[in-house]
Design an enzyme around this catalytic site. Sequence first.
Site: not given
Ligand code: GUN
Length: 302
Positions: A59, A103, A126
């Site tokens: 990311k 995350q 998110d």
């Molecule tokens: N863990 C698994 N998928 C995601 C996501 O789309 N965003 C975040 N912040 N954590 C995750």
Amino acid sequence: MKIAPSSFTNQPYLIDGKASASQVIASVTAAVRAERQRPGLAVILVGDDPASTVYVRNKSRRAEECGFLSRQYTLSAETRGSELLELIGRLNGDPEIHGILVQLPLPRHIDACRIIKAIDPSKDVDGFHYVNVGHLATGALHEALVPCTPLGALHLIQEVLGDKLCGLHAVVIGRSNIVGKPMANLLLQHDCTVTIVHSRTLSPEAVCRQADIVIAAVGVPGLVKADWVKPGAVVIDVGINRIDHPGDYSRLVGDVDFDEVKTVASAITPVPGGVGPMTIAMLMQNTLNAARRSRIQQASAV
Ligand code: GUN
């Protein structure tokens, strides 16, 4: 390429998530070059979960490639919730940062709900904050930040079906807050008839067989078999399951039994190379949107 759900052939259209993600990234990168403001994304990782470490690195790297200001915060697994809240508070007030992502999953001693609720909803790229969940659920899409994976899955569905989703029956398998529920709400906003199938659903395969569009997001490798799918349906596989083999190699498989289902579907996403690459692409799009909205809000405040 556009396929009506009824135009079934024996060769399904293989939906190329990598190519679609590249297009989204190229358009975000071009927009950043053309606009004077540089979007800023802060990605926070707590602990050293191997999968999360890879996701977060990807990311942050992608954000840099798009021309964003990209900041990564890697905190130890022992970090206290209060320390994380303090960091989020600082990022909420930082004018250079337009998107904040924590995350998940977080270590067990940290209350993830409390953390998500602490993020400024206008920086919640998110789309997990209750305010954004509410915007999506009530159809205020112009105000919402929508979760990236469902947004990416919708993008792929539209690549196949165009704007002709109205009245189609979509079955979403899985009811998570990250994928299943927002996916169902997004499809509802596009006038689909939506059913959510979950672990307590009676005869999930019979419900699934009625679908024009199947979206599988449960984390059960190969759950969806050919006899779950109506001939000609569009099948989107959100699952990413790592299968370890005795000879020390592992491979990724989805929630759909690809080899079986490709014989009945009109279009299908592979794993890997389907929805996965779209998640990061939509994160970049959400961050650009958040930066644009903040600029408009600042301009209207003067
Ligand atoms: N863990 C698994 N998928 C995601 C996501 O789309 N965003 C975040 N912040 N954590 C995750």
